[in-house]
Motif scaffolding. Sequence first.
Motif, mmCIF file in Angstrom:
data_model
loop_
_atom_site.group_PDB
_atom_site.id
_atom_site.type_symbol
_atom_site.label_atom_id
_atom_site.label_comp_id
_atom_site.label_asym_id
_atom_site.label_seq_id
_atom_site.Cartn_x
_atom_site.Cartn_y
_atom_site.Cartn_z
ATOM 1 N N PHE A 194 0.837 -1.205 0.000
ATOM 2 C CA PHE A 194 0.000 0.000 0.000
ATOM 3 C C PHE A 194 0.868 1.249 0.000
ATOM 4 C CE2 PHE A 194 -3.499 2.352 2.610
ATOM 5 C CZ PHE A 194 -3.680 3.237 1.563
ATOM 6 N N ALA A 195 1.808 1.311 0.924
ATOM 7 C CA ALA A 195 2.599 2.525 1.100
ATOM 8 C C ALA A 195 3.543 2.775 -0.068
ATOM 9 C CB ALA A 195 3.388 2.434 2.407
ATOM 10 N N VAL A 196 4.290 1.759 -0.463
ATOM 11 C CA VAL A 196 5.279 1.939 -1.534
ATOM 12 C C VAL A 196 4.597 2.270 -2.855
ATOM 13 C CG1 VAL A 196 7.045 0.771 -2.909
ATOM 14 C CG2 VAL A 196 7.031 0.516 -0.424
ATOM 15 N N GLU A 197 3.486 1.582 -3.162
ATOM 16 C CA GLU A 197 2.804 1.845 -4.429
ATOM 17 C C GLU A 197 2.252 3.261 -4.479
ATOM 18 O OE1 GLU A 197 1.493 1.096 -8.267
ATOM 19 O OE2 GLU A 197 3.014 0.194 -6.980
ATOM 20 N N THR A 198 1.898 3.810 -3.333
ATOM 21 C CA THR A 198 1.442 5.201 -3.294
ATOM 22 C C THR A 198 2.520 6.137 -3.829
ATOM 23 O OG1 THR A 198 0.033 4.762 -1.376
ATOM 24 C CG2 THR A 198 0.625 7.053 -1.789
ATOM 25 N N TYR A 199 3.762 5.923 -3.373
ATOM 26 C CA TYR A 199 4.857 6.806 -3.777
ATOM 27 C C TYR A 199 5.414 6.444 -5.152
ATOM 28 C CZ TYR A 199 4.742 8.494 1.017
ATOM 29 O OH TYR A 199 4.337 9.041 2.214
ATOM 30 N N VAL A 200 5.388 5.165 -5.509
ATOM 31 C CA VAL A 200 5.844 4.763 -6.839
ATOM 32 C C VAL A 200 4.992 5.439 -7.910
ATOM 33 C CG1 VAL A 200 5.952 2.841 -8.463
ATOM 34 C CG2 VAL A 200 6.891 2.570 -6.177
ATOM 35 N N THR A 201 3.675 5.368 -7.735
ATOM 36 C CA THR A 201 2.776 5.945 -8.734
ATOM 37 C C THR A 201 2.907 7.457 -8.789
ATOM 38 O OG1 THR A 201 1.235 4.126 -8.357
ATOM 39 C CG2 THR A 201 0.390 6.051 -9.518
ATOM 40 N N ALA A 202 3.079 8.081 -7.644
ATOM 41 C CA ALA A 202 3.270 9.534 -7.649
ATOM 42 C C ALA A 202 4.512 9.917 -8.449
ATOM 43 C CB ALA A 202 3.387 10.052 -6.218
ATOM 44 N N THR A 203 5.523 9.041 -8.452
ATOM 45 C CA THR A 203 6.761 9.316 -9.173
ATOM 46 C C THR A 203 6.621 9.080 -10.673
ATOM 47 O OG1 THR A 203 8.030 8.655 -7.207
ATOM 48 C CG2 THR A 203 9.224 8.778 -9.290
ATOM 49 N N VAL A 204 5.899 8.016 -11.048
ATOM 50 C CA VAL A 204 5.809 7.672 -12.471
ATOM 51 C C VAL A 204 4.631 8.345 -13.177
ATOM 52 C CG1 VAL A 204 6.893 5.447 -12.035
ATOM 53 C CG2 VAL A 204 4.402 5.588 -12.124
ATOM 54 N N ALA A 205 3.737 8.979 -12.423
ATOM 55 C CA ALA A 205 2.545 9.584 -13.032
ATOM 56 C C ALA A 205 2.878 10.555 -14.166
ATOM 57 C CB ALA A 205 1.700 10.273 -11.960
ATOM 58 N N PRO A 206 3.882 11.417 -14.033
ATOM 59 C CA PRO A 206 4.208 12.286 -15.181
ATOM 60 C C PRO A 206 4.602 11.491 -16.428
ATOM 61 C CG PRO A 206 5.194 13.134 -13.172
ATOM 62 C CD PRO A 206 4.666 11.774 -12.842
ATOM 63 N N SER A 207 5.274 10.357 -16.231
ATOM 64 C CA SER A 207 5.637 9.516 -17.374
ATOM 65 C C SER A 207 4.403 8.898 -18.016
ATOM 66 C CB SER A 207 6.598 8.407 -16.924
ATOM 67 O OG SER A 207 7.786 8.944 -16.402
ATOM 68 N N GLY A 267 9.683 4.195 -2.064
ATOM 69 C CA GLY A 267 8.728 4.426 -3.141
ATOM 70 C C GLY A 267 9.269 5.311 -4.253
ATOM 71 N N PRO A 268 9.703 6.536 -3.958
ATOM 72 C CA PRO A 268 10.252 7.382 -5.027
ATOM 73 C C PRO A 268 11.496 6.787 -5.677
ATOM 74 C CG PRO A 268 9.655 8.694 -3.115
ATOM 75 C CD PRO A 268 9.542 7.254 -2.693
ATOM 76 N N THR A 269 12.308 6.081 -4.885
ATOM 77 C CA THR A 269 13.502 5.455 -5.459
ATOM 78 C C THR A 269 13.117 4.390 -6.473
ATOM 79 O OG1 THR A 269 14.742 5.846 -3.416
ATOM 80 C CG2 THR A 269 15.620 4.210 -4.940
ATOM 81 N N ALA A 270 12.168 3.521 -6.091
ATOM 82 C CA ALA A 270 11.714 2.487 -7.018
ATOM 83 C C ALA A 270 11.007 3.104 -8.210
ATOM 84 C CB ALA A 270 10.781 1.516 -6.294
ATOM 85 N N GLY A 271 10.205 4.149 -7.964
ATOM 86 C CA GLY A 271 9.510 4.801 -9.061
ATOM 87 C C GLY A 271 10.462 5.399 -10.081
ATOM 88 N N GLY A 272 11.600 5.895 -9.605
ATOM 89 C CA GLY A 272 12.580 6.467 -10.520
ATOM 90 C C GLY A 272 13.136 5.456 -11.505
ATOM 91 N N LEU A 273 13.114 4.179 -11.129
ATOM 92 C CA LEU A 273 13.610 3.136 -12.024
ATOM 93 C C LEU A 273 12.669 2.897 -13.197
ATOM 94 C CD1 LEU A 273 14.782 0.526 -9.335
ATOM 95 C CD2 LEU A 273 16.188 2.204 -10.557
ATOM 96 N N PHE A 274 11.405 3.321 -13.043
ATOM 97 C CA PHE A 274 10.409 3.058 -14.078
ATOM 98 C C PHE A 274 9.904 4.351 -14.735
ATOM 99 C CE2 PHE A 274 9.655 -0.103 -10.624
ATOM 100 C CZ PHE A 274 10.218 -1.207 -11.271
ATOM 101 N N ALA A 275 10.662 5.425 -14.611
ATOM 102 C CA ALA A 275 10.169 6.729 -15.045
ATOM 103 C C ALA A 275 10.456 7.051 -16.506
ATOM 104 C CB ALA A 275 10.749 7.834 -14.160
ATOM 105 N N ASN A 276 11.185 6.186 -17.197
ATOM 106 C CA ASN A 276 11.561 6.490 -18.572
ATOM 107 C C ASN A 276 10.626 5.814 -19.568
ATOM 108 O OD1 ASN A 276 13.825 8.021 -17.851
ATOM 109 N ND2 ASN A 276 15.095 6.190 -17.661
ATOM 110 N N GLY A 277 10.076 6.609 -20.496
ATOM 111 C CA GLY A 277 9.266 6.066 -21.567
ATOM 112 C C GLY A 277 8.094 5.252 -21.060
ATOM 113 N N SER A 278 7.938 4.042 -21.636
ATOM 114 C CA SER A 278 6.851 3.154 -21.245
ATOM 115 C C SER A 278 7.234 2.223 -20.100
ATOM 116 C CB SER A 278 6.403 2.317 -22.452
ATOM 117 O OG SER A 278 5.838 3.138 -23.458
#
Length: 210
Positions: free
Chosen positions: A43-56, A170-181
């Motif tokens: 729950f917690a990590v996905e909250t921050y992961v999505t906030a990070t990748v949402a612009p992508s 969360g933001p750290t993991a999200g940064g790994l998925f922030a490029n392109g698709s």
Amino acid sequence: MSVNPRPDPAAETLQPPAVSVFQLFSPRLLPGTLMLGGGVTLFAVETYVTATVAPSVVRDIGGLALFAWVTTLYVAAAVLGSLFVALRPRALGLRGVYTVGALVFSAGSLVCGLAPSMPVVLLGRTVQGLGAGMLSGLAYAFIRHVYPEPLWRKASTLYAAIWGVATFLGPTAGGLFANGSAWRWGFFHPAAAGLDHGAVRPAPAAPGGG
């Protein structure tokens, strides 16, 4: 003349033994701790992961006008999921709700990962949040069934601390998925983790846990 009372040895033996948060990770309690803590972590990590990748997500499939709803629907659905834990049908025990919550979370994550447009992402986020709320709510509902009473407060503290750790992970993991698709993998990985949680659900240590 005042007389200092001598300590009663019997009273000293009645003092409750000291408890430590590390007891939550003892061999007997470790499976329950990993699963319940894992639900809160999802729950917690996905909250921050999505906030990070949402612009992508917006750059890839559009939907800027709906951007704010990505988090809003997730959190609102999570509240409903937590309420369902308390208001669930009597025939559905806590272990059953745990399995349902994990599967619902995985289904929502999969919908998000495969979404061709922002409205579909929002649908997935709503489903995902519902499952996440169930898992998070169950972490606290299960405490009295999985742990002995002296560890109840320690378990609550541990689950609260997970949110603090998630603000970094969360933001750290999200940064790994922030490029392109690559943002889609930010949902596929949680989907797999949710399926794992649904397959290995915690067993109550006390009768009546469901």
